[in-house]
Design a protein around this motif. Structure first.
Motif, PDB file in Angstrom:
ATOM      1  N   VAL A 123       0.801  -1.049  -0.013  1.00 11.44           N
ATOM      2  CA  VAL A 123       0.040  -0.030   0.283  1.00 11.44           C
ATOM      3  C   VAL A 123       0.871   1.199   0.049  1.00 11.44           C
ATOM      4  CG1 VAL A 123      -1.921   1.292   1.133  1.00 11.44           C
ATOM      5  CG2 VAL A 123      -1.687  -1.161   1.170  1.00 11.44           C
ATOM      6  N   VAL A 124       0.774   2.152  -1.002  1.00 14.29           N
ATOM      7  CA  VAL A 124       1.602   3.118  -1.057  1.00 14.29           C
ATOM      8  C   VAL A 124       0.898   4.659  -0.734  1.00 14.29           C
ATOM      9  CG1 VAL A 124       3.313   1.963  -2.315  1.00 14.29           C
ATOM     10  CG2 VAL A 124       1.432   2.816  -3.681  1.00 14.29           C
ATOM     11  N   VAL A 125       1.616   5.727  -0.907  1.00 14.62           N
ATOM     12  CA  VAL A 125       1.151   7.102  -1.083  1.00 14.62           C
ATOM     13  C   VAL A 125       2.067   7.873  -1.565  1.00 14.62           C
ATOM     14  CG1 VAL A 125      -0.570   6.886   0.976  1.00 14.62           C
ATOM     15  CG2 VAL A 125       1.912   7.569   1.739  1.00 14.62           C
ATOM     16  N   ASN A 126       1.785   9.046  -2.074  1.00 15.13           N
ATOM     17  CA  ASN A 126       2.599   9.918  -2.613  1.00 15.13           C
ATOM     18  C   ASN A 126       3.797  10.343  -1.499  1.00 15.13           C
ATOM     19  OD1 ASN A 126       3.440  12.923  -3.184  1.00 15.13           O
ATOM     20  ND2 ASN A 126       2.726  12.197  -5.281  1.00 15.13           N
ATOM     21  N   LYS A 127       5.007  10.590  -2.121  1.00 19.03           N
ATOM     22  CA  LYS A 127       6.300  10.755  -1.404  1.00 19.03           C
ATOM     23  C   LYS A 127       5.859  12.090  -0.368  1.00 19.03           C
ATOM     24  CE  LYS A 127      10.330   9.430  -0.726  1.00 19.03           C
ATOM     25  NZ  LYS A 127      10.892   7.911  -0.583  1.00 19.03           N
TER      26      LYS A 127
ATOM     27  N   ASP B  97      -1.686  -2.682 -15.558  1.00 20.52           N
ATOM     28  CA  ASP B  97      -0.308  -2.465 -15.784  1.00 20.52           C
ATOM     29  C   ASP B  97       0.159  -1.539 -14.374  1.00 20.52           C
ATOM     30  OD1 ASP B  97       2.429  -1.336 -16.346  1.00 20.52           O
ATOM     31  OD2 ASP B  97       1.956  -0.774 -18.219  1.00 20.52           O
ATOM     32  N   ASP B  98       1.018  -2.285 -13.614  1.00 20.05           N
ATOM     33  CA  ASP B  98       1.415  -1.659 -12.289  1.00 20.05           C
ATOM     34  C   ASP B  98       2.012  -0.291 -12.559  1.00 20.05           C
ATOM     35  OD1 ASP B  98       0.141  -3.577 -11.221  1.00 20.05           O
ATOM     36  OD2 ASP B  98       1.958  -4.818 -10.481  1.00 20.05           O
ATOM     37  N   ASN B  99       2.907  -0.205 -13.755  1.00 21.84           N
ATOM     38  CA  ASN B  99       3.752   1.062 -13.941  1.00 21.84           C
ATOM     39  C   ASN B  99       2.669   2.312 -13.942  1.00 21.84           C
ATOM     40  OD1 ASN B  99       6.490   0.396 -13.959  1.00 21.84           O
ATOM     41  ND2 ASN B  99       6.020  -0.841 -15.673  1.00 21.84           N
ATOM     42  N   THR B 100       1.618   1.905 -14.701  1.00 16.84           N
ATOM     43  CA  THR B 100       0.492   3.211 -14.724  1.00 16.84           C
ATOM     44  C   THR B 100       0.130   3.384 -13.153  1.00 16.84           C
ATOM     45  OG1 THR B 100      -0.101   2.360 -16.752  1.00 16.84           O
ATOM     46  CG2 THR B 100      -1.705   3.995 -15.685  1.00 16.84           C
ATOM     47  N   LEU B 101      -0.058   2.744 -12.437  1.00 22.86           N
ATOM     48  CA  LEU B 101      -0.569   2.976 -11.095  1.00 22.86           C
ATOM     49  C   LEU B 101       0.497   3.613 -10.310  1.00 22.86           C
ATOM     50  CD1 LEU B 101      -2.290  -0.597 -10.198  1.00 22.86           C
ATOM     51  CD2 LEU B 101      -3.165   1.608 -11.202  1.00 22.86           C
ATOM     52  N   VAL B 102       1.897   3.360 -10.518  1.00 19.92           N
ATOM     53  CA  VAL B 102       3.008   4.016  -9.845  1.00 19.92           C
ATOM     54  C   VAL B 102       2.963   5.442 -10.289  1.00 19.92           C
ATOM     55  CG1 VAL B 102       5.428   4.097  -9.804  1.00 19.92           C
ATOM     56  CG2 VAL B 102       4.359   1.914  -9.634  1.00 19.92           C
ATOM     57  N   GLN B 103       2.848   5.531 -11.502  1.00 17.13           N
ATOM     58  CA  GLN B 103       2.848   7.023 -12.151  1.00 17.13           C
ATOM     59  C   GLN B 103       1.851   7.845 -11.529  1.00 17.13           C
ATOM     60  OE1 GLN B 103       2.737   6.456 -16.429  1.00 17.13           O
ATOM     61  NE2 GLN B 103       4.648   5.406 -16.354  1.00 17.13           N
ATOM     62  N   GLY B 104       0.372   7.123 -11.409  1.00 13.14           N
ATOM     63  CA  GLY B 104      -0.497   7.942 -10.891  1.00 13.14           C
ATOM     64  C   GLY B 104      -0.481   8.338  -9.369  1.00 13.14           C
ATOM     65  N   VAL B 105       0.223   7.401  -8.563  1.00 11.30           N
ATOM     66  CA  VAL B 105       0.518   7.845  -7.193  1.00 11.30           C
ATOM     67  C   VAL B 105       1.520   8.794  -7.152  1.00 11.30           C
ATOM     68  CG1 VAL B 105       0.825   6.875  -4.625  1.00 11.30           C
ATOM     69  CG2 VAL B 105      -0.397   5.581  -6.136  1.00 11.30           C
TER      70      VAL B 105
ATOM     71  N   GLY C 222       2.384  10.850  -9.074  1.00 12.28           N
ATOM     72  CA  GLY C 222       1.992  12.258  -9.677  1.00 12.28           C
ATOM     73  C   GLY C 222       0.997  13.028  -8.925  1.00 12.28           C
ATOM     74  N   ASP C 223       0.360  12.573  -7.742  1.00 11.32           N
ATOM     75  CA  ASP C 223      -0.621  13.156  -7.015  1.00 11.32           C
ATOM     76  C   ASP C 223      -0.445  13.011  -5.635  1.00 11.32           C
ATOM     77  OD1 ASP C 223      -3.164  13.594  -5.841  1.00 11.32           O
ATOM     78  OD2 ASP C 223      -4.230  12.849  -7.609  1.00 11.32           O
ATOM     79  N   LYS C 224      -0.374  14.253  -4.903  1.00  6.84           N
ATOM     80  CA  LYS C 224      -0.107  14.281  -3.300  1.00  6.84           C
ATOM     81  C   LYS C 224      -1.117  13.743  -2.571  1.00  6.84           C
ATOM     82  CE  LYS C 224      -1.477  18.789  -2.634  1.00  6.84           C
ATOM     83  NZ  LYS C 224      -1.075  20.257  -1.865  1.00  6.84           N
ATOM     84  N   ASN C 225      -2.198  13.432  -3.063  1.00  8.59           N
ATOM     85  CA  ASN C 225      -3.209  13.077  -2.123  1.00  8.59           C
ATOM     86  C   ASN C 225      -3.628  11.566  -2.459  1.00  8.59           C
ATOM     87  OD1 ASN C 225      -4.098  15.086  -0.210  1.00  8.59           O
ATOM     88  ND2 ASN C 225      -4.668  16.393  -1.944  1.00  8.59           N
ATOM     89  N   ALA C 226      -2.765  10.958  -3.466  1.00  8.03           N
ATOM     90  CA  ALA C 226      -2.988   9.663  -3.886  1.00  8.03           C
ATOM     91  C   ALA C 226      -2.720   8.382  -2.921  1.00  8.03           C
ATOM     92  CB  ALA C 226      -2.084   9.374  -5.235  1.00  8.03           C
ATOM     93  N   LEU C 227      -3.687   7.501  -3.182  1.00  9.27           N
ATOM     94  CA  LEU C 227      -3.278   6.125  -2.363  1.00  9.27           C
ATOM     95  C   LEU C 227      -3.549   4.981  -3.308  1.00  9.27           C
ATOM     96  CD1 LEU C 227      -4.052   5.007   1.074  1.00  9.27           C
ATOM     97  CD2 LEU C 227      -5.070   3.884  -0.782  1.00  9.27           C
ATOM     98  N   GLY C 228      -2.601   4.156  -3.423  1.00 12.48           N
ATOM     99  CA  GLY C 228      -2.794   2.924  -4.269  1.00 12.48           C
ATOM    100  C   GLY C 228      -2.270   1.332  -3.628  1.00 12.48           C
TER     101      GLY C 228
ATOM    102  N   LYS D  54      11.190   3.566  -4.895  1.00  9.40           N
ATOM    103  CA  LYS D  54      11.014   4.299  -3.654  1.00  9.40           C
ATOM    104  C   LYS D  54      11.632   5.560  -3.664  1.00  9.40           C
ATOM    105  CE  LYS D  54      12.431   0.373  -0.929  1.00  9.40           C
ATOM    106  NZ  LYS D  54      13.630  -0.300   0.026  1.00  9.40           N
ATOM    107  N   ASP D  55      12.139   6.028  -4.564  1.00  7.10           N
ATOM    108  CA  ASP D  55      12.259   7.669  -4.754  1.00  7.10           C
ATOM    109  C   ASP D  55      11.086   8.329  -4.890  1.00  7.10           C
ATOM    110  OD1 ASP D  55      12.334   6.552  -7.151  1.00  7.10           O
ATOM    111  OD2 ASP D  55      13.316   8.003  -7.904  1.00  7.10           O
ATOM    112  N   LYS D  56       9.878   7.646  -5.405  1.00  9.02           N
ATOM    113  CA  LYS D  56       8.707   8.633  -5.739  1.00  9.02           C
ATOM    114  C   LYS D  56       7.537   8.015  -4.717  1.00  9.02           C
ATOM    115  CE  LYS D  56       9.926   7.790 -10.563  1.00  9.02           C
ATOM    116  NZ  LYS D  56       9.464   7.149 -11.947  1.00  9.02           N
ATOM    117  N   LEU D  57       7.779   7.023  -4.149  1.00  8.40           N
ATOM    118  CA  LEU D  57       6.619   6.568  -3.267  1.00  8.40           C
ATOM    119  C   LEU D  57       6.949   6.321  -1.768  1.00  8.40           C
ATOM    120  CD1 LEU D  57       5.631   3.940  -5.798  1.00  8.40           C
ATOM    121  CD2 LEU D  57       4.460   5.947  -5.629  1.00  8.40           C
ATOM    122  N   LYS D  58       5.954   6.221  -1.164  1.00 11.03           N
ATOM    123  CA  LYS D  58       6.050   5.849   0.334  1.00 11.03           C
ATOM    124  C   LYS D  58       5.403   4.774   0.772  1.00 11.03           C
ATOM    125  CE  LYS D  58       4.525   8.571   3.989  1.00 11.03           C
ATOM    126  NZ  LYS D  58       4.293   9.579   4.832  1.00 11.03           N
ATOM    127  N   ALA D  59       5.727   3.808   1.238  1.00 14.38           N
ATOM    128  CA  ALA D  59       5.001   2.541   1.649  1.00 14.38           C
ATOM    129  C   ALA D  59       4.473   2.742   2.978  1.00 14.38           C
ATOM    130  CB  ALA D  59       6.150   1.400   1.680  1.00 14.38           C
TER     131      ALA D  59
END
Length: 315
Positions: free
Chosen positions: A125-129, A202-210, A212-218, A229-234
């Motif tokens: 489960v990840v959120v924006n960095k 495509d998980d890469n699409t989900l990565v890009q979505g989270v 690119g949006d500070k209020n995202a969760l995926g 890891k440089d773009k996401l926070k677990a």
């Protein structure tokens, strides 16, 4: 006379070339292990979670066996099984076990499925960095967010101390084995989920979505988090025994509950009768297993890989 002899020789060379060409393109051609003696094609489709493992193994196998062409695609676990049971593919990547109806379809197609675990994964489960308020979520909070007809629209709906900002959700599509597993473990019933979120196989699409949006969760496979890891926070997950972060160790020992799981590749008894597929699967579970950690997943024990070889009839 010389001209005629050259014409005859040329015709012989052309004939031999055609014979060799036909032999090298025969998908059922066998040959000994090693290099140019082995030939054929192998088609793999299915889970985007398992894709990085199969793709890495395929690339290394083709380097050692240039006569074999292995193509790996990702249409989701369900999509992969559908193609496999229609005999459009030889092997099927899966991030969950085969369903009864899929197994029945395989058997009706004359396939005897062989389930082979290849690695451990922890759905992450990840959120924006830039998210500085979410470090952990309980299973109950995740259920509240993802259940059908969820009333959660903002972060404040999850925790009154969090911002009154809209949550932007990203997750796998309904053909995904990760979707099935996550909904089973978090919502309580496989396949049941709110539908107002951005879906992709495509998980890469989900990565890009989270990212690119500070209020995202995926959520998606661990390898895609490790790679980004440089773009996401677990987010740590609390299943009732304290919040646990997904790591190689917590996934392997099952402490990261309930989202740790094995991932698979499915073969069939019929496919294993083809020498180039048999040798590919042997490579997958021997030399190929060393690539598992390279792509971000967790290797199983040598004993587990040995059990997989036995299932495939490889001693």
């Amino acid at each position: 006379m010389l001209k005629k002899s050259l014409q005859v020789a040329g015709a012989l060379v052309l004939s031999l070339s055609m014979v060799v060409g036909c032999a090298s393109n025969d998908p059922n051609a066998g040959g000994e292990n090693g290099g140019d003696g082995l030939s054929g094609t192998i088609k793999i489709d299915g889970s985007s979670t398992v894709y990085p493992v199969s793709q890495a193994v395929a690339e290394e196998f083709m380097k050692k066996n240039p006569g074999v062409e292995v193509t790996v695609s990702k249409s989701g676990t369900g999509g992969g099984f559908e193609k496999w049971t229609k005999k459009e593919t030889d092997l099927s990547d899966a991030s969950r076990t085969i369903k009864d109806e899929e197994k029945k379809a395989a058997e009706e197609a004359g396939l005897e499925p062989i389930e082979v675990p290849v690695a451990f994964d922890g759905i992450t489960v990840v959120v924006n960095k830039e998210n500085d308020f979410v470090d952990q979520l309980t299973v109950e909070q995740l259920k509240k967010i993802w259940e059908p007809d969820s009333k959660v629209k903002t972060w404040k709906d999850v925790n009154s101390e969090w911002p009154d900002e809209p949550i932007k959700l990203y997750g796998p599509g309904t053909a995904s084995g990760t979707f099935d597993y996550f909904t089973e473990e978090i919502v309580g019933e496989g396949g049941k989920s709110r539908t107002d979120y951005t879906q992709s196989e495509d998980d890469n699409t989900l990565v890009q979505g989270v990212a690119g949006d500070k209020n995202a969760l995926g959520y998606f496979g661990y390898a895609y988090y490790v790679e980004n890891k440089d773009k996401l926070k677990a987010v740590k997950v609390d299943a009732g025994k304290g919040a646990v972060e997904p790591t190689d160790e917590t996934i392997q020992n099952g402490e990261y509950a309930p989202l740790s799981r094995p991932i698979f590749i499915y073969a069939s008894k019929q496919a294993m009768e083809k020498e180039h597929i048999k040798q590919f699967m042997e490579f997958y579970l021997t030399e190929g297993k060393e690539l598992v950690s390279d792509v971000g997943y967790i290797k199983m024990s040598d004993e587990k890989y040995g059990e997989g070889l036995k299932k495939l009839g490889i001693e």
